[in-house]
Design a protein around this motif. Structure first.
Motif, PDB file in Angstrom:
ATOM      1  N   SER A  62       0.814  -1.225   0.000  1.00 10.73           N
ATOM      2  CA  SER A  62       0.000   0.000   0.000  1.00 10.73           C
ATOM      3  C   SER A  62       0.846   1.273   0.000  1.00 10.73           C
ATOM      4  O   SER A  62       0.307   2.360   0.189  1.00 10.73           O
ATOM      5  N   HIS A  63       2.142   1.147  -0.246  1.00 12.29           N
ATOM      6  CA  HIS A  63       3.006   2.331  -0.215  1.00 12.29           C
ATOM      7  C   HIS A  63       4.069   2.244  -1.313  1.00 12.29           C
ATOM      8  O   HIS A  63       5.186   1.771  -1.096  1.00 12.29           O
ATOM      9  N   VAL A  64       3.702   2.704  -2.512  1.00  9.49           N
ATOM     10  CA  VAL A  64       4.597   2.646  -3.668  1.00  9.49           C
ATOM     11  C   VAL A  64       4.534   3.987  -4.397  1.00  9.49           C
ATOM     12  O   VAL A  64       3.447   4.509  -4.659  1.00  9.49           O
ATOM     13  N   HIS A  65       5.693   4.533  -4.723  1.00 15.03           N
ATOM     14  CA  HIS A  65       5.773   5.757  -5.533  1.00 15.03           C
ATOM     15  C   HIS A  65       6.127   5.347  -6.962  1.00 15.03           C
ATOM     16  O   HIS A  65       7.264   4.978  -7.235  1.00 15.03           O
ATOM     17  N   VAL A  66       5.134   5.409  -7.854  1.00 15.61           N
ATOM     18  CA  VAL A  66       5.392   4.986  -9.236  1.00 15.61           C
ATOM     19  C   VAL A  66       5.980   6.138 -10.074  1.00 15.61           C
ATOM     20  O   VAL A  66       6.744   5.901 -11.005  1.00 15.61           O
ATOM     21  N   PHE A 149      -6.161   9.789   1.919  1.00 19.84           N
ATOM     22  CA  PHE A 149      -5.382  10.990   1.634  1.00 19.84           C
ATOM     23  C   PHE A 149      -4.073  10.959   2.401  1.00 19.84           C
ATOM     24  O   PHE A 149      -4.045  10.702   3.601  1.00 19.84           O
ATOM     25  N   LYS A 150      -2.994  11.276   1.684  1.00 20.56           N
ATOM     26  CA  LYS A 150      -1.678  11.348   2.308  1.00 20.56           C
ATOM     27  C   LYS A 150      -1.314  12.795   2.573  1.00 20.56           C
ATOM     28  O   LYS A 150      -1.541  13.674   1.732  1.00 20.56           O
ATOM     29  N   CYS A 151      -0.732  13.036   3.745  1.00 24.77           N
ATOM     30  CA  CYS A 151      -0.153  14.349   4.006  1.00 24.77           C
ATOM     31  C   CYS A 151       1.221  14.186   4.646  1.00 24.77           C
ATOM     32  O   CYS A 151       1.560  13.129   5.166  1.00 24.77           O
ATOM     33  N   LEU A 236       2.687   6.362   8.484  1.00 28.30           N
ATOM     34  CA  LEU A 236       3.509   5.787   7.422  1.00 28.30           C
ATOM     35  C   LEU A 236       4.912   5.486   7.941  1.00 28.30           C
ATOM     36  O   LEU A 236       5.426   6.168   8.832  1.00 28.30           O
ATOM     37  N   HIS A 237       5.527   4.478   7.363  1.00 27.38           N
ATOM     38  CA  HIS A 237       6.945   4.134   7.537  1.00 27.38           C
ATOM     39  C   HIS A 237       7.524   4.471   8.915  1.00 27.38           C
ATOM     40  O   HIS A 237       8.448   5.269   9.034  1.00 27.38           O
ATOM     41  N   LEU A 238       7.007   3.797   9.940  1.00 31.71           N
ATOM     42  CA  LEU A 238       7.555   3.986  11.286  1.00 31.71           C
ATOM     43  C   LEU A 238       9.000   3.498  11.321  1.00 31.71           C
ATOM     44  O   LEU A 238       9.303   2.355  11.008  1.00 31.71           O
ATOM     45  N   SER A 309       6.779  -1.458   1.133  1.00 30.75           N
ATOM     46  CA  SER A 309       8.117  -1.127   0.619  1.00 30.75           C
ATOM     47  C   SER A 309       8.489   0.332   0.803  1.00 30.75           C
ATOM     48  O   SER A 309       9.657   0.643   0.969  1.00 30.75           O
ATOM     49  N   ASP A 310       7.512   1.265   0.752  1.00 32.14           N
ATOM     50  CA  ASP A 310       7.842   2.677   0.512  1.00 32.14           C
ATOM     51  C   ASP A 310       8.862   2.772  -0.626  1.00 32.14           C
ATOM     52  O   ASP A 310       9.862   3.472  -0.533  1.00 32.14           O
ATOM     53  N   HIS A 311       8.566   2.024  -1.678  1.00 28.28           N
ATOM     54  CA  HIS A 311       9.427   2.062  -2.875  1.00 28.28           C
ATOM     55  C   HIS A 311       9.440   3.495  -3.392  1.00 28.28           C
ATOM     56  O   HIS A 311       8.431   3.991  -3.879  1.00 28.28           O
TER      57      HIS A 311
HETATM   58 ZN   LIG Z   1       6.727   7.170   0.671  1.00 32.96          ZN
END
Ligand SMILES: [Zn+2]
Length: 460
Positions: A62-66, A149-151, A236-238, A309-311
């Protein structure tokens, strides 16, 4: 019957809580039935999963930057979704920033979807962005089908996606609560971060520039805002394990809070990062080994809901900009293809069974995003499946990964466990050894991934 039936038999199949012998019957792109491993299934083509592998639901990230469109040279839908399939991932949710335009309006979501549609080898959903300019006007983007929504609470790294201050955070929480959506938060307190700029080649200087106190302060603010508004909130990403007690307490008190961490925080430690090795730069940073042990406690006791991943890749030039200066290099780690292998290698060394970490790659991230039917093997669910060879040796070579750019913090890591094959909507899309090509991965067919909408998922 439109398509032939398929039955996949495995001595160990992950059925939500344990690994058991089972046969999965696939028909018309869905899981039609889950039966005994030796049950007869007339008229079905058969696949046998060998005893040194396990059959899993397709993984969810659920955390990918394409980054497509706009920064497609960093990553694109074709390369990202092929890499995901090779990592056993059949559903991703794309982040709203680093592509251009950022996904902060319904029109921008339309641009994103048009870019993804012809190239997605797996299913793709989308997060929207909450930025100062669109607060109070999140409704149309919600109606257009974003999963939430991401902030950011600190500068995001790109000028077109500014962060929220504390008052804006509260306003965003109120708005997403009213919409029935969710707010996912990059939690670092800018008041406790060092100023931008050169830091030099020592990793310790970078780590000191983004202290644990910054994460803790921002996480406290998220918990407070979620408690006051009743909004569903997600951290996100602790990276900072010292924040786990506050997260545990908030969850116990009924705050609608979830939290994720990433394979790099669970498998890499600050003490091992060489000077100038900017491929390890990410925000929040990878911290020390004692912190990593505490993060694992948060996995084992169930406080952490998801491992994602926070890819967040870039070109090699940007990742190396400043020639190893940790203040100047792009911050973000490419790891979409390697998550389960990396985490399983570390879990096994700690004596933690595979079935303990599997929910964090499947139902955990599906729950974070509200993705119904993803990450499960049960009748009616889409037939997304993957085979993981739990003892297979895997040495990561950045140049052979399917990410667009050959630079990753996992380069040269010696891992145990490898994805062998993946099915999407009942079709084999990836097979690591098919066709006698040795180690060369094989992909079948054209892109068949679907673009997911939160509104459709809620209605299904
Ligand atoms: Zn990220």
């Amino acid at each position: 019957m439109g398509e032939r039936r398929l039955v996949i038999r495995a001595g160990r199949t992950f059925l939500g809580d344990s690994l058991r012998a089972a046969a999965i019957v696939v028909e018309d792109k869905r899981i039609a039935d889950v039966v005994g491993a030796r049950d007869k299934v007339p008229g079905a083509r058969q696949v046998l999963v060998p005893d040194d592998a396990v059959l899993l639901p397709g993984l969810v990230d659920s955390h990918v930057h394409v980054n497509e469109p706009g920064r497609t040279e960093w990553e694109g839908f074709r390369s990202a979704t092929l890499a995901a399939a090779a990592g056993g991932v059949t559903t991703i949710v794309d982040m709203p920033l680093n592509s251009l335009p950022p996904t902060t309006t319904a029109e921008a979501l339309g641009v994103k979807r048009a870019a993804a549609a012809p190239s997605a080898y797996i299913d793709v959903g989308f997060w929207g962005g909450a930025v100062p300019e669109n607060l109070g006007r999140l409704g149309p983007l919600h109606d257009a089908g974003v999963f939430g929504f991401k902030c950011f609470l600190s500068p995001s790294g790109v000028d077109e996606f500014p962060h929220l201050d504390r008052a804006q955070l509260l306003a965003a929480m109120e708005e997403v609560a009213a919409l029935g959506s969710r707010l996912i938060v990059h939690a670092e307190d800018p008041a406790l971060l060092a100023a931008d700029g050169a830091l030099g080649r020592e990793y310790a200087a970078f780590l000191a520039s983004r202290p644990a106190e910054s994460e803790a302060s921002a996480i406290d603010a998220v918990i407070d805002a979620a408690r006051r508004t009743g909004a569903r909130a997600h951290i996100l990403h602790l990276s900072d394990a010292q924040s786990l007690p506050a997260i545990r307490a908030a969850k116990a008190a009924g705050v609608a809070l979830t939290v994720e961490t990433c394979p790099h925080y669970l498998t890499i430690v600050a003490e091992e990062i060489p000077d100038g090795a900017s491929e390890f730069k990410c925000c929040p940073p990878i911290r020390g080994s004692a912190n990593r042990d505490l993060l694992w406690d948060g996995i084992v006791d169930g406080t952490i809901d998801a491992i994602v991943s926070d890819h967040s890749p870039s070109t090699v030039d940007l990742k190396r900009s400043g020639e190893g200066d940790f203040g100047l290099a792009w911050g973000g780690i490419a790891g979409l293809q390697v998550g389960l292998s990396a985490v399983w290698t570390e879990a096994r060394s700690r004596g933690i069974p595979l079935e303990r970490v599997l929910p964090l790659f499947t139902t955990g991230p599906a729950g974070v995003a509200g993705l119904a039917g993803a990450g499960v093997i049960r009748p009616g669910a889409p037939a997304h499946l993957t085979v993981f060879g739990i003892d297979d040796p895997l040495v990561i070579d950045a140049r052979r990964l399917l990410h667009k750019n050959p630079i990753t913090a996992y380069d040269h890591r010696v891992l145990t466990g490898r994805i062998r094959r993946t099915w999407l909507h009942g079709k084999a899309i990836y097979n690591v050894t098919e066709g006698g090509a040795g180690e060369a991965p094989q992909f079948r067919g054209k892109p068949r991934g679907r673009l997911l909408s939160a509104r459709a998922t809620a209605a299904a």
